[in-house]
Design a protein around this motif. Sequence first.
Motif, PDB file in Angstrom:
ATOM      1  N   GLU A 172      39.001  28.415  50.191  1.00  0.00           N
ATOM      2  CA  GLU A 172      39.982  27.336  50.332  1.00  0.00           C
ATOM      3  C   GLU A 172      41.399  27.896  50.293  1.00  0.00           C
ATOM      4  OE1 GLU A 172      41.856  23.586  47.834  1.00  0.00           O
ATOM      5  OE2 GLU A 172      40.006  24.538  47.130  1.00  0.00           O
ATOM      6  N   PHE A 173      41.660  28.797  49.327  1.00  0.00           N
ATOM      7  CA  PHE A 173      42.994  29.404  49.209  1.00  0.00           C
ATOM      8  C   PHE A 173      43.341  30.198  50.463  1.00  0.00           C
ATOM      9  CE2 PHE A 173      42.998  29.663  44.244  1.00  0.00           C
ATOM     10  CZ  PHE A 173      43.144  28.287  44.197  1.00  0.00           C
ATOM     11  N   ARG A 174      42.339  30.887  51.021  1.00  0.00           N
ATOM     12  CA  ARG A 174      42.594  31.652  52.248  1.00  0.00           C
ATOM     13  C   ARG A 174      42.917  30.707  53.406  1.00  0.00           C
ATOM     14  NH1 ARG A 174      38.049  35.612  54.649  1.00  0.00           N
ATOM     15  NH2 ARG A 174      37.000  33.597  54.931  1.00  0.00           N
ATOM     16  N   GLY A 175      42.185  29.597  53.488  1.00  0.00           N
ATOM     17  CA  GLY A 175      42.450  28.628  54.546  1.00  0.00           C
ATOM     18  C   GLY A 175      43.827  28.010  54.456  1.00  0.00           C
ATOM     19  N   LEU A 176      44.367  27.901  53.226  1.00  0.00           N
ATOM     20  CA  LEU A 176      45.708  27.344  53.018  1.00  0.00           C
ATOM     21  C   LEU A 176      46.807  28.387  53.206  1.00  0.00           C
ATOM     22  CD1 LEU A 176      44.988  25.172  49.833  1.00  0.00           C
ATOM     23  CD2 LEU A 176      45.450  24.335  52.143  1.00  0.00           C
ATOM     24  N   GLY A 177      46.408  29.625  53.459  1.00  0.00           N
ATOM     25  CA  GLY A 177      47.394  30.690  53.650  1.00  0.00           C
ATOM     26  C   GLY A 177      47.961  31.227  52.362  1.00  0.00           C
ATOM     27  N   LEU A 178      47.285  31.002  51.238  1.00  0.00           N
ATOM     28  CA  LEU A 178      47.788  31.460  49.933  1.00  0.00           C
ATOM     29  C   LEU A 178      47.381  32.897  49.639  1.00  0.00           C
ATOM     30  CD1 LEU A 178      46.949  28.306  47.782  1.00  0.00           C
ATOM     31  CD2 LEU A 178      49.000  28.777  49.135  1.00  0.00           C
ATOM     32  N   ILE A 179      46.224  33.305  50.148  1.00  0.00           N
ATOM     33  CA  ILE A 179      45.712  34.650  49.903  1.00  0.00           C
ATOM     34  C   ILE A 179      45.088  35.195  51.181  1.00  0.00           C
ATOM     35  CG2 ILE A 179      45.221  34.171  47.457  1.00  0.00           C
ATOM     36  CD1 ILE A 179      42.236  34.025  48.237  1.00  0.00           C
ATOM     37  N   ALA A 180      44.881  36.500  51.196  1.00  0.00           N
ATOM     38  CA  ALA A 180      44.078  37.154  52.223  1.00  0.00           C
ATOM     39  C   ALA A 180      42.973  37.910  51.501  1.00  0.00           C
ATOM     40  CB  ALA A 180      44.930  38.109  53.055  1.00  0.00           C
ATOM     41  N   MET A 181      41.828  38.051  52.146  1.00  0.00           N
ATOM     42  CA  MET A 181      40.702  38.718  51.503  1.00  0.00           C
ATOM     43  C   MET A 181      40.111  39.774  52.417  1.00  0.00           C
ATOM     44  SD  MET A 181      38.565  35.766  49.446  1.00  0.00           S
ATOM     45  CE  MET A 181      38.174  34.811  50.933  1.00  0.00           C
ATOM     46  N   GLN A 182      39.776  40.909  51.803  1.00  0.00           N
ATOM     47  CA  GLN A 182      38.945  41.927  52.414  1.00  0.00           C
ATOM     48  C   GLN A 182      37.820  42.192  51.435  1.00  0.00           C
ATOM     49  OE1 GLN A 182      41.218  45.387  53.410  1.00  0.00           O
ATOM     50  NE2 GLN A 182      42.663  44.275  54.700  1.00  0.00           N
ATOM     51  N   TYR A 183      36.874  43.042  51.810  1.00  0.00           N
ATOM     52  CA  TYR A 183      35.745  43.301  50.923  1.00  0.00           C
ATOM     53  C   TYR A 183      36.234  43.921  49.621  1.00  0.00           C
ATOM     54  CZ  TYR A 183      31.329  44.967  49.096  1.00  0.00           C
ATOM     55  OH  TYR A 183      30.247  45.194  48.279  1.00  0.00           O
ATOM     56  N   GLY A 184      36.019  43.204  48.508  1.00  0.00           N
ATOM     57  CA  GLY A 184      36.390  43.714  47.197  1.00  0.00           C
ATOM     58  C   GLY A 184      37.867  43.696  46.902  1.00  0.00           C
ATOM     59  N   LYS A 185      38.672  43.060  47.768  1.00  0.00           N
ATOM     60  CA  LYS A 185      40.117  43.050  47.566  1.00  0.00           C
ATOM     61  C   LYS A 185      40.685  41.674  47.881  1.00  0.00           C
ATOM     62  CE  LYS A 185      40.804  47.935  48.707  1.00  0.00           C
ATOM     63  NZ  LYS A 185      41.521  48.894  49.587  1.00  0.00           N
ATOM     64  N   VAL A 186      41.752  41.324  47.171  1.00  0.00           N
ATOM     65  CA  VAL A 186      42.442  40.059  47.398  1.00  0.00           C
ATOM     66  C   VAL A 186      43.932  40.332  47.464  1.00  0.00           C
ATOM     67  CG1 VAL A 186      42.904  37.745  46.508  1.00  0.00           C
ATOM     68  CG2 VAL A 186      40.665  38.776  46.128  1.00  0.00           C
ATOM     69  N   SER A 187      44.615  39.735  48.429  1.00  0.00           N
ATOM     70  CA  SER A 187      46.078  39.832  48.524  1.00  0.00           C
ATOM     71  C   SER A 187      46.685  38.452  48.303  1.00  0.00           C
ATOM     72  CB  SER A 187      46.504  40.336  49.912  1.00  0.00           C
ATOM     73  OG  SER A 187      45.904  41.568  50.213  1.00  0.00           O
ATOM     74  N   VAL A 188      47.693  38.374  47.448  1.00  0.00           N
ATOM     75  CA  VAL A 188      48.403  37.117  47.229  1.00  0.00           C
ATOM     76  C   VAL A 188      49.534  37.026  48.244  1.00  0.00           C
ATOM     77  CG1 VAL A 188      49.822  35.784  45.620  1.00  0.00           C
ATOM     78  CG2 VAL A 188      47.819  37.033  44.779  1.00  0.00           C
ATOM     79  N   LEU A 189      49.501  35.992  49.080  1.00  0.00           N
ATOM     80  CA  LEU A 189      50.500  35.820  50.139  1.00  0.00           C
ATOM     81  C   LEU A 189      51.589  34.817  49.767  1.00  0.00           C
ATOM     82  CD1 LEU A 189      48.112  35.633  53.259  1.00  0.00           C
ATOM     83  CD2 LEU A 189      49.226  37.657  52.262  1.00  0.00           C
ATOM     84  N   ASP A 190      51.249  33.820  48.964  1.00  0.00           N
ATOM     85  CA  ASP A 190      52.202  32.762  48.615  1.00  0.00           C
ATOM     86  C   ASP A 190      52.083  32.457  47.125  1.00  0.00           C
ATOM     87  OD1 ASP A 190      53.778  30.484  48.345  1.00  0.00           O
ATOM     88  OD2 ASP A 190      53.229  29.711  50.326  1.00  0.00           O
ATOM     89  N   ALA A 191      52.785  33.260  46.306  1.00  0.00           N
ATOM     90  CA  ALA A 191      52.706  33.109  44.858  1.00  0.00           C
ATOM     91  C   ALA A 191      53.285  31.778  44.382  1.00  0.00           C
ATOM     92  CB  ALA A 191      53.432  34.270  44.174  1.00  0.00           C
ATOM     93  N   THR A 192      54.285  31.258  45.083  1.00  0.00           N
ATOM     94  CA  THR A 192      54.920  29.999  44.664  1.00  0.00           C
ATOM     95  C   THR A 192      53.955  28.828  44.758  1.00  0.00           C
ATOM     96  OG1 THR A 192      57.086  30.795  45.392  1.00  0.00           O
ATOM     97  CG2 THR A 192      56.828  28.415  45.081  1.00  0.00           C
ATOM     98  N   ARG A 193      53.275  28.706  45.880  1.00  0.00           N
ATOM     99  CA  ARG A 193      52.317  27.596  46.033  1.00  0.00           C
ATOM    100  C   ARG A 193      51.092  27.799  45.138  1.00  0.00           C
ATOM    101  NH1 ARG A 193      50.946  27.608  52.076  1.00  0.00           N
ATOM    102  NH2 ARG A 193      49.648  25.795  51.543  1.00  0.00           N
ATOM    103  N   LEU A 194      50.703  29.066  44.949  1.00  0.00           N
ATOM    104  CA  LEU A 194      49.563  29.346  44.071  1.00  0.00           C
ATOM    105  C   LEU A 194      49.906  28.969  42.623  1.00  0.00           C
ATOM    106  CD1 LEU A 194      46.757  30.541  44.655  1.00  0.00           C
ATOM    107  CD2 LEU A 194      47.643  32.758  43.899  1.00  0.00           C
ATOM    108  N   ARG A 195      51.162  29.212  42.234  1.00  0.00           N
ATOM    109  CA  ARG A 195      51.596  28.846  40.877  1.00  0.00           C
ATOM    110  C   ARG A 195      51.568  27.341  40.696  1.00  0.00           C
ATOM    111  NH1 ARG A 195      55.572  31.706  41.002  1.00  0.00           N
ATOM    112  NH2 ARG A 195      54.630  33.520  39.995  1.00  0.00           N
ATOM    113  N   GLY A 196      51.878  26.605  41.750  1.00  0.00           N
ATOM    114  CA  GLY A 196      51.810  25.145  41.667  1.00  0.00           C
ATOM    115  C   GLY A 196      50.405  24.668  41.372  1.00  0.00           C
ATOM    116  N   ILE A 197      49.406  25.323  41.973  1.00  0.00           N
ATOM    117  CA  ILE A 197      48.002  24.970  41.705  1.00  0.00           C
ATOM    118  C   ILE A 197      47.622  25.366  40.287  1.00  0.00           C
ATOM    119  CG2 ILE A 197      45.615  25.478  42.354  1.00  0.00           C
ATOM    120  CD1 ILE A 197      46.594  25.848  45.223  1.00  0.00           C
ATOM    121  N   ALA A 198      48.061  26.535  39.842  1.00  0.00           N
ATOM    122  CA  ALA A 198      47.724  27.008  38.502  1.00  0.00           C
ATOM    123  C   ALA A 198      48.272  26.083  37.420  1.00  0.00           C
ATOM    124  CB  ALA A 198      48.252  28.421  38.290  1.00  0.00           C
TER     125      ALA A 198
END
Length: 239
Positions: free
Chosen positions: A211-237
């Motif tokens: 879901e987060f990837r679909g919203l453009g908040l993160i990117a994922m590769q095998y065994g790795k996660v990149s945070v793309l939008d920390a501001t919107r992610l903080r709003g969810i947290a």
Amino acid sequence: MKATVAMTFPGGVGAGSARLRVLDRSTWFAALAPALKRELLDRAVVRRCTARSLIYAAGSAPSGLYAVLSGEVRLEHSAKSGKFAFYQALRAGDFFGLLSELDQSPRFSDARAWSETTVLQLPHAEFQDLYRNSSAAREAFVALICENLHTTLGILVEEHSAPPRSQIAHILLMLFSREPAELREHLKLTHEAIAAMAGVSRQTTSKVLHEFRGLGLIAMQYGKVSVLDATRLRGIAEA
């Protein structure tokens, strides 16, 4: 399985200003009196551990107090049911291994170097000598275990009160913020590890991450996660 350690460097670590800067990331260490800092560092050794090697194993005798200088250490525990429970990731400036030194109990968890890792070790005999004979050191160690307890209680409260989306967003932000800027591009974190930290199933974790990837908040590769939008992610947290 024993820890696989490439090298051990005794004494003399107090002169390393780079190591002092790393350890000062810990609010506990940064607040220590200069004399006590020197005492701890002069008694300590530096160990370089290969990726996936054990620093100590669950059930083993206390072997000292440790701090991460570089790389990553993961504390892993398996329940009696056999279910694996990864519950803490430690990075540069984090201390671990204190509880067993204070109460002389066997190690509760495995401590594993997750990547090429360097740790500072205050060996068991040195720790016990300081604890018994230095009131300043004893008070400092008690303060550290209290700090760790408050942190653990805070995590437990969050786990039992926040919905999975908020928990997972909080975990990603916490790990992202603790990494140096040059290492933030990819957090080395599997779905299983995030699930164990959040106390939810892997299926729930995967659903939230997609879901987060679909919203453009993160990117994922095998065994790795990149945070793309920390501001919107903080709003969810914080929701």
